[in-house]
Structure formats: C-alpha cells, structure tokens
Design a protein around this motif. Structure first.
Motif, PDB file in Angstrom:
ATOM      1  N   CYS A  93       1.792  -7.936  -9.846  1.00 14.46           N
ATOM      2  CA  CYS A  93       2.366  -6.918  -8.648  1.00 14.46           C
ATOM      3  C   CYS A  93       2.846  -7.525  -7.595  1.00 14.46           C
ATOM      4  O   CYS A  93       2.352  -8.611  -6.877  1.00 14.46           O
ATOM      5  CB  CYS A  93       1.240  -6.114  -8.804  1.00 14.46           C
ATOM      6  SG  CYS A  93       1.209  -4.957  -7.424  1.00 14.46           S
ATOM      7  N   ASN A 121      -3.422  -2.394  -3.497  1.00 16.24           N
ATOM      8  CA  ASN A 121      -2.630  -3.177  -4.297  1.00 16.24           C
ATOM      9  C   ASN A 121      -2.940  -4.506  -4.005  1.00 16.24           C
ATOM     10  O   ASN A 121      -1.501  -4.976  -3.324  1.00 16.24           O
ATOM     11  CB  ASN A 121      -1.317  -2.502  -4.896  1.00 16.24           C
ATOM     12  CG  ASN A 121      -1.227  -1.087  -5.637  1.00 16.24           C
ATOM     13  OD1 ASN A 121      -2.101  -0.636  -5.863  1.00 16.24           O
ATOM     14  ND2 ASN A 121      -0.255  -1.163  -6.299  1.00 16.24           N
ATOM     15  N   CYS A 179       6.719  -2.867  -3.828  1.00 12.42           N
ATOM     16  CA  CYS A 179       7.033  -2.060  -4.860  1.00 12.42           C
ATOM     17  C   CYS A 179       8.646  -2.697  -5.832  1.00 12.42           C
ATOM     18  O   CYS A 179       9.503  -1.373  -5.194  1.00 12.42           O
ATOM     19  CB  CYS A 179       5.922  -0.936  -5.298  1.00 12.42           C
ATOM     20  SG  CYS A 179       7.015  -0.769  -7.456  1.00 12.42           S
ATOM     21  N   GLU A 207       5.276   4.870  -3.144  1.00 14.02           N
ATOM     22  CA  GLU A 207       5.442   3.456  -3.015  1.00 14.02           C
ATOM     23  C   GLU A 207       7.417   3.288  -3.015  1.00 14.02           C
ATOM     24  O   GLU A 207       7.907   2.507  -3.035  1.00 14.02           O
ATOM     25  CB  GLU A 207       5.082   2.918  -4.232  1.00 14.02           C
ATOM     26  CG  GLU A 207       3.597   2.496  -4.040  1.00 14.02           C
ATOM     27  CD  GLU A 207       3.750   1.773  -5.595  1.00 14.02           C
ATOM     28  OE1 GLU A 207       3.997   1.329  -6.055  1.00 14.02           O
ATOM     29  OE2 GLU A 207       1.926   2.016  -5.429  1.00 14.02           O
ATOM     30  N   CYS A 273       8.025  -1.693 -14.814  1.00 11.95           N
ATOM     31  CA  CYS A 273       6.962  -1.916 -14.227  1.00 11.95           C
ATOM     32  C   CYS A 273       6.965  -2.930 -14.791  1.00 11.95           C
ATOM     33  O   CYS A 273       6.084  -3.116 -16.506  1.00 11.95           O
ATOM     34  CB  CYS A 273       5.665  -1.831 -14.093  1.00 11.95           C
ATOM     35  SG  CYS A 273       4.686  -2.578 -13.577  1.00 11.95           S
TER      36      CYS A 273
HETATM   37 FE1  SF4 Z   1       3.249  -3.028  -8.616  1.00 14.67          FE
HETATM   38 FE2  SF4 Z   1       4.503  -1.783  -8.579  1.00 14.67          FE
HETATM   39 FE3  SF4 Z   1       3.819  -2.300 -11.039  1.00 14.67          FE
HETATM   40 FE4  SF4 Z   1       2.736  -0.861  -9.372  1.00 14.67          FE
HETATM   41  S1  SF4 Z   1       4.336  -0.381 -10.113  1.00 14.67           S
HETATM   42  S2  SF4 Z   1       1.507  -2.317 -10.719  1.00 14.67           S
HETATM   43  S3  SF4 Z   1       2.995  -0.936  -7.521  1.00 14.67           S
HETATM   44  S4  SF4 Z   1       4.954  -3.805  -9.575  1.00 14.67           S
END
Ligand code: SF4
Ligand code: 13P
Length: 328
Positions: A93, A121, A179, A207, A273
């Motif tokens: 993450c 997170n 993020c 976020e 993601c």
């Molecule tokens: Fe991390 Fe963003 Fe993926 Fe959520 S969406 S796991 S905050 S990188």
C-alpha cells in the motif's frame, strides 16, 4: 519475489478453492477492491474495519485474506492462533510505504505532547508506535471521543487527516502520505463527467484529495459508499474510489448506473489499486493448497501493535473515559 509460477492448465481453480476451503476449514475474506471473481467466492466482503472484526471473531483455522498486506497483518495481530495467508505478499500500500517506522518514531519523539491517531493503512511497526488506530469508517466516531485539548498526530494519510481536520475544526499534525489510487482522480475530468450527468451525485472516499472531496455529495468509507449507493435517489451515481467496489453496487442495485470517477486522461486505469490487483484466483488456490505465503509477526511486536488496534475496536463501538487517552 513471492509470486508463484506453475502451470495450472487443466485444473478447475474454482472447484479446487471450494474443496480446499472445506478441507482446511478456511474462511475467505475479501476487500471491496478485489477483482469481482474473488469477491464472488469470498465468505465475507467488507471494508477494513469489518474485515478486522471478522478476522477477530472467526472460528476457522485458516484466514485467506484477499486484500493487502497491512489488512492480513491486522488479521494476524487480532487472531494470532490462526494461519493467515495472503495470495501475494507483495500486495502492499502506498500509504504504508510512505511511513517508515524509524521516521515515524522520530516524528513522534519530536512531539511528545501529541497522541498518534493512525490510519490502519500502515505497517505493524507503525501500529506498535501508535496510540489509536482508525479506519475510514471509524475515524469520525473515534475522533469525536478524543478531548478537544488533546494534541494529535495523524498519519499516514494526509487527505483523510485533512478531511477530518476540516470537518471537526481540529488542527492535527499530518504525516505527508497519500494513496496513489485516490490521488490520481482528476478534478477537470470529474467536472466534465458531472456536466454530462448533471443529476448524478458523487460519492467519494476520504482518501481523495480536497479538490475531489469538494465536489462530493457523500464522503465515506467503502462500506459507507456502498450503503449510499443502495439508498440514493436518482438513477446514476459517480463513484470516486477504487472501481472494483462497483461490482457490489451492480449486484445489489442492478437497475441503477454506477460510473467510476475518471483519472488524468479521462479513461486511464490509474484508479485500479495495483497492490489489490496482485491477488488472483490462481494465487488464492495455490495459497490454500500450500498454506503460503503466510503472515508471521514477532510476538512482542504483535502485542504492542494490538494495543492500538484494541483501542480502535473499543472506541469504534462506544466511548472511553477522558483519562484513557493520555499522550504516550
Ligand atoms: Fe493502499 Fe490506496 Fe490501494 Fe487502499 S487503494 S490499499 S490506500 S494504495
Ligand atoms: P476502507 O476502510 O474504506 O475499506 O478503505 C481501505 C482502503 O485501503 C481504501 O483505499
């Protein structure tokens, strides 16, 4: 490299997952950002708070966590006697990466009169350095219980921290993490989309940066956004969070239209993601078959990290006394 390569041609992956799930007495937990084929076979789908609670309460022997590493580690912290497997251990993450424990410890040491209110997170080490963990669905309830005169460090997501700070009128020292997925939404493209669908409300995850939040009719966690999708009036919703959550919306409300908010060029896949996407059905099958990759946490570290998580679970469900929240 944790990715396992093996020729799986001829294997009925779904049937094998079904068989292994029973044989291993495993529970499959999946976050809303997982691919639809993983969501469809999970025992529970949820946001990070709900999945933590499921992990803490399960009587399964094995937790197959389809999410990212900090989520699987949270499961292990709360349920140490369980075997916790994550289909791909590289599922990290950007928020966790932004906050190395040594730097966070220095930041804390420089502000001894502040408590550390920390977004889930983050690494287990950072949880161990924190006073209270929050998720996006529990942050407001928890912040409301912290005395007004208590100084707060909030990390690692400066957008969630900034959102809470504005909403509650509370100054907080913000760690500068973001993020990468929510950071990639484009205000210009969102405005173009709104112009095409003038009646459609926008639901956004906290976020998101403020220039996206400013256009949102609803701001909340993944489960909050899903609940909003089930209750909003109208026929089209613009969704400013990772687009795999739209799968649950389409299943629950098939007659409405859900449009993912756009990234920079209006059509890039930059809001998927990349860490969540590392998990696949094939890797889930291999993980259940081989019981690896497994999450392991050193016991002293686990117990220290558990304190801030337990405080979250306690405060997310109710209130604590004022004296419970002293600075470290
Ligand atoms: Fe991390 Fe963003 Fe993926 Fe959520 S969406 S796991 S905050 S990188
Ligand atoms: P939720 O707590 O809303 O599930 O969010 C987790 C996450 O990683 C969002 O990017």
């Amino acid at each position: 490299m944790t990715v396992q390569t093996e020729n799986l041609a001829g294997i009925d992956i779904r049937a094998e997952i079904e068989r292994l799930r029973k044989e291993r007495n495993a529970v499959i937990l999946a976050h809303y950002y997982q691919k639809p084929e993983i969501q469809d076979l999970a025992d529970y789908i949820g946001d990070s708070l709900e999945l933590s609670k499921k992990a803490a309460a399960t009587d399964a022997d094995v937790i197959a966590f389809c999410g990212v590493k900090f989520m699987a580690e949270t499961a292990k912290i709360l349920a140490p006697e369980k075997t916790v497997i994550l289909p791909d251990l590289d599922a990290g993450c950007s928020l966790e990466d932004s906050c190395p424990p040594e730097k966070f410890a220095q930041f804390r040491a420089a502000h001894p009169d502040h408590i550390a209110l920390t977004y889930i997170n983050c690494s287990t080490e950072v949880k161990a350095l924190s006073d209270i963990i929050v998720t996006s669905s529990s942050a407001e309830t928890i912040l409301a219980q912290i005395p007004k005169d208590q100084k707060i460090i909030f990390g690692p997501d400066r957008h969630l921290g900034g959102y809470l700070s504005r909403k509650f009128g509370r100054e907080m020292l913000l760690w500068p993490g973001v993020c990468i997925v929510h950071e990639a939404f484009s205000e210009t493209e969102l405005l173009k989309l709104k112009a095409q669908h003038p009646a459609a409300p926008v639901a956004a995850h906290p976020e998101c940066p403020p220039h996206i939040i400013d256009h949102a009719d609803y701001v909340g966690s993944t489960s909050g956004i899903l609940n909003y999708a089930k209750s909003f009036e109208g026929d089209t919703l613009i969704v400013a969070t990772e687009p795999h959550i739209i799968h649950q919306m389409q299943l629950a409300i098939p007659d409405k239209t859900f449009i993912g908010a756009p990234g920079a060029d209006g059509q890039c896949a930059c809001n998927i993601c990349p860490y969540m996407a590392l998990n696949t059905l094939e890797k889930l099958y291999l993980a259940l078959r081989d019981l690896k990759p497994q999450v392991h946490i050193e016991e002293g570290l686990r117990l220290q990290a558990k304190k801030s998580l337990d405080r979250m679970l306690e405060m997310a469900g109710g209130t604590v006394g004022k004296g419970d929240l002293g600075a470290r």
